[in-house]
Scaffold this active site. Structure first.
Site, mmCIF file in Angstrom:
data_model
loop_
_atom_site.group_PDB
_atom_site.id
_atom_site.type_symbol
_atom_site.label_atom_id
_atom_site.label_comp_id
_atom_site.label_asym_id
_atom_site.label_seq_id
_atom_site.Cartn_x
_atom_site.Cartn_y
_atom_site.Cartn_z
ATOM 1 N N ASN A 42 83.231 82.726 -14.510
ATOM 2 C CA ASN A 42 83.167 84.198 -14.539
ATOM 3 C C ASN A 42 81.997 84.666 -15.407
ATOM 4 O O ASN A 42 81.240 85.559 -15.027
ATOM 5 C CB ASN A 42 84.453 84.783 -15.133
ATOM 6 C CG ASN A 42 85.641 84.672 -14.193
ATOM 7 O OD1 ASN A 42 85.487 84.323 -13.027
ATOM 8 N ND2 ASN A 42 86.833 84.950 -14.715
ATOM 9 N N THR A 248 86.156 91.664 -29.359
ATOM 10 C CA THR A 248 86.369 92.618 -28.269
ATOM 11 C C THR A 248 87.816 93.113 -28.316
ATOM 12 O O THR A 248 88.721 92.343 -28.604
ATOM 13 C CB THR A 248 86.054 91.992 -26.886
ATOM 14 O OG1 THR A 248 86.860 90.827 -26.700
ATOM 15 C CG2 THR A 248 84.594 91.603 -26.773
ATOM 16 N N GLN A 252 89.588 99.778 -26.737
ATOM 17 C CA GLN A 252 89.158 100.220 -28.069
ATOM 18 C C GLN A 252 87.705 99.835 -28.355
ATOM 19 O O GLN A 252 87.195 100.083 -29.451
ATOM 20 C CB GLN A 252 90.051 99.606 -29.152
ATOM 21 C CG GLN A 252 91.521 99.969 -29.027
ATOM 22 C CD GLN A 252 91.721 101.471 -29.124
ATOM 23 O OE1 GLN A 252 91.348 102.093 -30.109
ATOM 24 N NE2 GLN A 252 92.268 102.056 -28.067
ATOM 25 N N ASP A 282 85.248 88.387 -19.848
ATOM 26 C CA ASP A 282 84.196 87.525 -19.300
ATOM 27 C C ASP A 282 82.963 88.344 -18.923
ATOM 28 O O ASP A 282 81.827 87.891 -19.085
ATOM 29 C CB ASP A 282 84.709 86.772 -18.072
ATOM 30 C CG ASP A 282 85.890 85.881 -18.423
ATOM 31 O OD1 ASP A 282 85.966 85.426 -19.583
ATOM 32 O OD2 ASP A 282 86.744 85.658 -17.541
ATOM 33 N N SER A 314 83.621 96.899 -15.036
ATOM 34 C CA SER A 314 84.349 95.826 -14.338
ATOM 35 C C SER A 314 85.854 96.097 -14.217
ATOM 36 O O SER A 314 86.478 95.600 -13.291
ATOM 37 C CB SER A 314 84.105 94.474 -15.018
ATOM 38 O OG SER A 314 84.969 94.301 -16.130
HETATM 39 O O1 RIB Z 1 89.387 85.631 -18.092
HETATM 40 C C1 RIB Z 1 89.946 85.743 -16.824
HETATM 41 C C2 RIB Z 1 90.136 84.395 -16.216
HETATM 42 O O2 RIB Z 1 91.070 83.679 -16.984
HETATM 43 C C3 RIB Z 1 90.672 84.361 -14.820
HETATM 44 O O3 RIB Z 1 89.658 84.389 -13.851
HETATM 45 C C4 RIB Z 1 91.519 83.111 -14.778
HETATM 46 O O4 RIB Z 1 91.004 82.154 -13.896
HETATM 47 C C5 RIB Z 1 91.555 82.622 -16.216
HETATM 48 O O5 RIB Z 1 90.685 81.578 -16.417
HETATM 49 NA NA NA Z 2 88.234 93.717 -12.788
#
Ligand code: RIB
Ligand code: NA
Length: 336
Positions: A42, A248, A252, A282, A314
């Site tokens: 991600n 993070t 907030q 992510d 996002s």
């Molecule tokens: O941070 C989100 C992610 O956490 C998801 O995509 C899931 O796969 C887990 O790894």
């Molecule tokens: Na999203």
């Protein structure tokens, strides 16, 4: 290479439900989706959507989920030469529930991710050393993550020694030299999912140590809810030796501080219509890597503000990677 990510790939199996089920309960969901997830991948995709040249080091299974994942990397222009396969485990999977408020709960079954080895990391040494930024998390084995971080920092030592010999100046003078700073591998470590204890090196090898509130609480025992507790939690993390802490905090915003300036600065974020918060962290980490590698002249304060903005975009769309915006779909000012 701008960024290398050493980390996880998971297939997200997402059920949209009115509320999270309780033990023993059967509940009707509204909708089901299969998507590409895993914190490592991600973060890699998030950075590449913003325009970074990125590479992934990971392990998937010899199954259709793994094959699809390799295609996903290709379609997103990610260098995936170091994404290898194993027949000893299935591609990582993550059953996820997202409720009507956009909040989620996630189970990860790491599978093939746990087969990524120190040997695999050493095979990817050149690409790690050749990157401006290395991102790591905790969805693969810890010693494997640590190996990647060590390689990134060894690169720094070797490079500094070489430069200081060539230029006949001291190591610390080179660190102050703006032209060479870009050659060094900056490490971003996202201690997710949450763990209670981390070996000291995870801190000392982190240029940017980036937990969320939950991870911070589990690591420090401090619930970061107001200015005082945020400062206390950040101090506890800085005391362990990371250069910068970026905390993070969902809607907030974020807070950050560094060894040079320990006073925490808070960044707030505008309210948006929340659809699905999965992967927002992510999106933030991928954006941070983008700014550190592609726009390093910006101040940390400005970078954190822009990352908060991108992460907030996002959460207005469903899914993880499906919700990460491309540079061309964001306000121009974010890239000035
Ligand atoms: O941070 C989100 C992610 O956490 C998801 O995509 C899931 O796969 C887990 O790894
Ligand atoms: Na999203």
């Amino acid at each position: 290479m701008d960024i290398t990510v050493v980390g996880s790939c998971m297939t997200d199996l997402v059920s949209y439900v009115p509320r999270l089920p309780v033990p023993g309960e059967t509940l009707h969901g509204h909708k089901f989706n299969i998507g590409f997830g895993g914190k490592g991948a991600n973060q890699c995709i998030a950075a590449s959507r913003l325009g970074s040249k990125t590479a992934m080091v990971a392990k998937v299974g010899c199954d259709t989920f793994g094959q699809n994942y390799l295609n996903n990397f290709k379609q997103n222009g990610i260098i995936s030469d170091y994404v290898t396969t194993t027949s000893d485990a299935m591609t990582g999977a993550a059953p996820i529930f997202v409720d009507d408020k956009g909040q989620n709960s996630i189970v990860i079954v790491a599978g093939a991710n746990l087969k990524l080895s120190v040997h695999d990391i050493n095979a990817a040494k050149d690409i790690i050393i050749g990157s401006k930024v290395l991102i790591t998390q905790l969805e693969i084995k810890r010693d494997v993550t640590l190996e990647a971080m060590k390689i990134a920092k060894q690169a720094k030592v070797i490079l500094l020694q070489k430069l200081s010999l060539e230029m006949n100046i001291r190591d610390d003078e080179i660190l102050l030299d703006k032209d060479h700073i870009g050659l060094l591998v900056t490490t971003i470590f996202n201690p997710a999912p949450a763990v209670e204890y981390l070996q000291p090196e995870f801190y000392t090898l982190s240029d940017y140590f980036c937990p969320n509130e939950t991870e911070t609480e589990i690591l420090t025992g401090i619930k970061a809810i107001d200015r005082e507790s945020i400062q206390a939690a950040c101090n506890a993390l800085l005391d362990k030796g990371c250069k910068n802490v970026i905390l993070t905090m969902g809607d907030q915003g974020a807070a950050f501080c560094s060894q040079n300036n320990r006073t925490v600065e808070n960044v707030t974020v505008e309210k948006v219509k929340v659809v699905d918060t999965t992967g927002a962290g992510d999106s933030f980490i991928g954006s941070l890597a983008f700014y550190l590698s592609n726009m390093p002249h910006l101040s940390l304060s400005e970078i954190v503000k822009r990352c908060c903005r991108i992460a907030s975009v996002s959460v207005t769309a469903e899914g993880t990677q499906t919700s990460f915006p491309k540079q061309e779909n964001l306000e121009k000012e974010l890239f000035d």
